[in-house]
Design an enzyme around this catalytic site. Structure first.
Site, PDB file in Angstrom:
ATOM      1  CG  HIS A 207      -1.831  -1.260   1.214  1.00 42.95           C
ATOM      2  ND1 HIS A 207      -3.427  -1.139   1.151  1.00 42.95           N
ATOM      3  CD2 HIS A 207      -1.450  -2.562   1.524  1.00 42.95           C
ATOM      4  CE1 HIS A 207      -3.460  -2.420   1.292  1.00 42.95           C
ATOM      5  NE2 HIS A 207      -2.603  -3.294   1.494  1.00 42.95           N
TER       6      HIS A 207
ATOM      7  CG  ASP B 202      -4.966   1.831   1.223  1.00 43.45           C
ATOM      8  OD1 ASP B 202      -5.975   1.024   1.055  1.00 43.45           O
ATOM      9  OD2 ASP B 202      -3.698   1.687   1.156  1.00 43.45           O
TER      10      ASP B 202
ATOM     11  CB  SER C 239      -4.416  -1.085  -2.434  1.00 47.56           C
ATOM     12  OG  SER C 239      -5.064  -2.026  -1.782  1.00 47.56           O
TER      13      SER C 239
ATOM     14  CB  ALA D 240      15.530  -7.854  -5.660  1.00 47.33           C
TER      15      ALA D 240
ATOM     16  CD  GLN E 137       8.078  -7.774  -7.831  1.00 46.57           C
ATOM     17  OE1 GLN E 137       8.604  -8.444  -7.162  1.00 46.57           O
ATOM     18  NE2 GLN E 137       7.087  -7.294  -8.143  1.00 46.57           N
TER      19      GLN E 137
ATOM     20  CG  HIS F 156       2.836 -12.587  -4.168  1.00 48.34           C
ATOM     21  ND1 HIS F 156       3.730 -11.904  -4.937  1.00 48.34           N
ATOM     22  CD2 HIS F 156       2.203 -11.672  -3.133  1.00 48.34           C
ATOM     23  CE1 HIS F 156       3.667 -10.634  -4.382  1.00 48.34           C
ATOM     24  NE2 HIS F 156       2.900 -10.516  -3.585  1.00 48.34           N
TER      25      HIS F 156
ATOM     26  CD1 TRP G  40      -3.525  -3.428  -8.067  1.00 46.49           C
ATOM     27  CD2 TRP G  40      -3.923  -5.403  -9.022  1.00 46.49           C
ATOM     28  NE1 TRP G  40      -4.117  -3.178  -9.285  1.00 46.49           N
ATOM     29  CE2 TRP G  40      -4.416  -4.362 -10.113  1.00 46.49           C
ATOM     30  CE3 TRP G  40      -3.766  -6.637  -9.603  1.00 46.49           C
ATOM     31  CZ2 TRP G  40      -4.835  -4.568 -11.325  1.00 46.49           C
ATOM     32  CZ3 TRP G  40      -4.526  -6.878 -11.063  1.00 46.49           C
ATOM     33  CH2 TRP G  40      -4.523  -5.919 -11.610  1.00 46.49           C
TER      34      TRP G  40
ATOM     35  CD  GLU H  42       6.244  -3.482  -9.279  1.00 44.37           C
ATOM     36  OE1 GLU H  42       6.104  -2.665  -8.565  1.00 44.37           O
ATOM     37  OE2 GLU H  42       7.016  -4.433  -9.206  1.00 44.37           O
TER      38      GLU H  42
ATOM     39  CG  ASP I   5      -5.408  -9.055  -3.117  1.00 50.00           C
ATOM     40  OD1 ASP I   5      -4.596  -9.658  -2.383  1.00 50.00           O
ATOM     41  OD2 ASP I   5      -5.208  -8.183  -3.977  1.00 50.00           O
ATOM     42  CD  GLN I   6      -1.099 -12.631  -2.155  1.00 50.74           C
ATOM     43  OE1 GLN I   6      -0.712 -13.931  -2.159  1.00 50.74           O
ATOM     44  NE2 GLN I   6      -0.570 -11.993  -1.577  1.00 50.74           N
TER      45      GLN I   6
HETATM   46  C1  LIG Z   1       1.073  -8.408   2.029  1.00 55.19           C
HETATM   47  O1  LIG Z   1       1.495  -8.191   0.507  1.00 55.19           O
HETATM   48  C2  LIG Z   1       0.174  -8.229  -0.300  1.00 55.19           C
HETATM   49  C3  LIG Z   1       0.833  -7.690  -1.726  1.00 55.19           C
HETATM   50  O2  LIG Z   1       2.043  -8.385  -1.917  1.00 55.19           O
HETATM   51  C4  LIG Z   1      -0.692  -7.125   0.202  1.00 55.19           C
HETATM   52  O3  LIG Z   1      -1.772  -6.831  -0.836  1.00 55.19           O
HETATM   53  C5  LIG Z   1      -1.207  -7.130   1.664  1.00 55.19           C
HETATM   54  O4  LIG Z   1      -2.171  -6.218   1.887  1.00 55.19           O
HETATM   55  C6  LIG Z   1      -0.084  -7.661   2.414  1.00 55.19           C
HETATM   56  N1  LIG Z   1      -0.785  -7.774   3.698  1.00 55.19           N
HETATM   57  C7  LIG Z   1      -0.222  -7.649   4.781  1.00 55.19           C
HETATM   58  C8  LIG Z   1      -0.966  -7.853   6.037  1.00 55.19           C
HETATM   59  O5  LIG Z   1       0.938  -7.137   4.941  1.00 55.19           O
END
Ligand SMILES: *[C@@H]1O[C@H](CO)[C@@H](O)[C@H](O)[C@H]1NC(C)=O
Ligand SMILES: *[C@@H]1O[C@H](CO)[C@@H](O)[C@H](O)[C@H]1NC(C)=O
Length: 479
Positions: free
Chosen positions: A35, A140, A163, A355, A357, A372, A375, A380, A396-397
């Site tokens: 975020h 957000d 997001s 890194a 990315q 993974h 978003w 990207e 959401d993945q």
């Molecule tokens: C973990 O990372 C993902 C994106 O890679 C993000 O959408 C998510 O909010 C994050 N969650 C926490 C709890 O950090």
């Protein structure tokens, strides 16, 4: 006033005078990498229209966001006014590599602590509101509690920044509305095989989200980090659901720069980019599971064997998920099979920390991304035209993975979500890597990713659809 706040200037008498702006924008991120990063990109975009932009957070989190930001001229970031507030101290346990779910439970205390930003942020909003004709707050969508009282400031209005993908947002309402047949049959089938989203979140997060939902101020519109070429139909569905109220929607993504300023001769260049320079086009698979996923030693071993057996070149980011303060934490080193690094020397690189990315994805030698599907990573990868081997971990993945595989057809699935509790074996990894990197099917997916990337890149250029929406948002807040 903070010392970096340009709205206070010294006159010759040495007394401070207030400069009045037409519009001032305040950006309110959730204090998590995925975020912080998107909101920092968006801050740079808005600031490029010569509008003063303020970014709120804590000292650690703004430092983290700045240290990890990529693709921008450092000057663009230095134009942003960062406000660092303190929150009560909190403990974050190290991530548990063997936890039964991949949700980063260690970060829940950060969510909790973010609630205390409400008072200092309100004080800042009040103060800034006296120096500007209109105060625009971009918050957000998962942290509206922080700006709960914005409605008390007469010249302020707030916008909600989403997001995650429009597609995933649509699937949430689809679930709540009893699963009407709004999607294509193939997508519907994939969605129906997923468990409910809310049921998959830990209780601490459900409570956090409930508090946020109850605290939402009236929002004047939504900003999405997506582009109509990627998610037009889903943006339309979301807009339709709100038709009738005066609510507005702008899809202004990708927020991340789509052309990377490669400083080939600078010493700061990451060694894996140097290594990529020496590899052939599209020959390397980039493996990275985002800022907050932790793999167990056994999973790392299976990935290692799979990569080795695939015979493909790779860059693998092997690090534990973030904790509360990314500058302080002890880093566990996941174990790799005996002799693995020697056997793959020259063919693969393992990076144990953060890194670049976006730059790796933007490099012409990178031809695949095992991801993974957070978003940021999806956007990207889409921007840079890299096809995805989707290995969703949580939140959401799994839905983003459906978007990539079934809707956009620029990805393949490493392993089905219904088998998320089983170990992913080295054979599964090997097959997925080969399929993406070394088959005609993989090449077809790659070509589609490249085509989409061209369209998406053009959309943020002068006259492109995302740029026009950004211009329209700016014109709206300047009205
Ligand atoms: C973990 O990372 C993902 C994106 O890679 C993000 O959408 C998510 O909010 C994050 N969650 C926490 C709890 O950090
Ligand atoms: C988060 O805050 C809630 C309510 O204040 C508390 O009950 C819960 O234990 C906290 N969770 C963590 C992980 O700090």
């Amino acid at each position: 006033m903070a010392k970096d706040d340009h709205s206070t200037v010294q006159n010759q008498m040495g007394t401070s005078i207030q400069e009045t702006h037409e519009v001032t924008v305040v950006m309110v991120p959730l204090l998590l990498q995925g975020h912080l990063n998107q909101i920092l990109h968006l801050s740079c975009l808005i600031s490029s229209y010569n509008i003063p932009v303020h970014y709120v957070g804590t000292a650690t989190h703004t430092r983290q966001a700045k240290a990890r930001a990529q693709g921008w001229d450092p000057l663009a970031v230095s134009n942003i006014h960062f406000h660092e507030f303190s929150v009560p101290s909190y403990e974050t346990p190290p991530p548990d590599p063997n936890a039964p779910t991949k949700y980063p439970l260690q970060l829940i205390p950060v969510l909790n602590a973010s609630i205390s930003l409400r008072e200092p942020v309100y004080a800042l909003l009040q103060q800034l509101s006296t120096t500007t004709r209109r105060l625009v707050v971009v918050c957000d969508s998962v942290t509206p509690y922080v700006i709960k009282d914005v409605g008390l400031i007469p010249n302020a209005e707030s916008y909600s920044f989403t997001s995650i993908s429009a597609f995933t947002m649509c699937t949430f309402s689809w679930e709540q509305e009893g699963k009407p047949r709004v999607f294509e049959p193939e997508i519907l089938e994939a969605l129906e095989s997923l468990p409910s989203h809310e049921g998959s979140l830990p209780q601490g997060v459900i409570d956090f989200l409930k508090l946020q939902e109850e605290s939402k101020p009236i929002s004047s519109g939504d900003l999405y980090n997506t582009c109509r070429f990627i998610e037009g139909p889903y943006l339309d569905l979301l807009a339709k659901a709100r038709a009738g109220d005066s609510h507005k929607q702008w899809a202004v993504g990708p927020f991340n720069p789509v052309e990377i300023n490669e400083h080939k001769d600078t010493e700061q260049r990451h060694y894996c980019l140097e290594w990529l320079d020496k590899q052939g086009p599209n020959s390397v698979i980039f493996v990275c599971f985002g800022s907050n996923t932790t793999v167990s030693d056994e999973e790392a071993k299976q990935i290692a064997i799979g990569l080795e057996k695939s015979g493909q070149k790779f860059i693998w980011i092997l690090r534990d998920g973030d904790q509360g303060d990314v500058f302080k934490e002890e880093v566990r080193r996941a174990q790799l099979p005996e002799g693995f690094e020697e056997r793959t020397e020259g063919r693969g690189i393992i990076v144990r920390n953060w890194a670049p990315q976006l730059e790796i994805l933007g490099h012409s030698s990178t031809g695949g991304f095992m991801s993974h599907c957070g978003w940021n990573s999806c956007m990207e990868s889409i921007s840079m035209g890299v096809p995805v081997a989707a290995w969703p971990m949580h939140s959401d993945q799994p839905r983003n993975a459906i978007l990539l595989e079934k809707v956009l057809k620029i990805g393949l699935i490493v392993r089905d979500w219904s088998r998320r509790e089983e170990l992913v074996t080295s054979i599964t990894v090997e097959n997925a890597v080969r399929r993406l990197m070394d088959t005609a099917e993989g090449e077809e997916i790659r070509q589609r990713a490249k085509e989409l990337s061209k369209t998406v890149k053009a959309s943020v250029m002068e006259g492109g659809i995302s740029r026009l929406e950004m211009d329209s948002f700016i014109a709206h807040i300047r009205r």
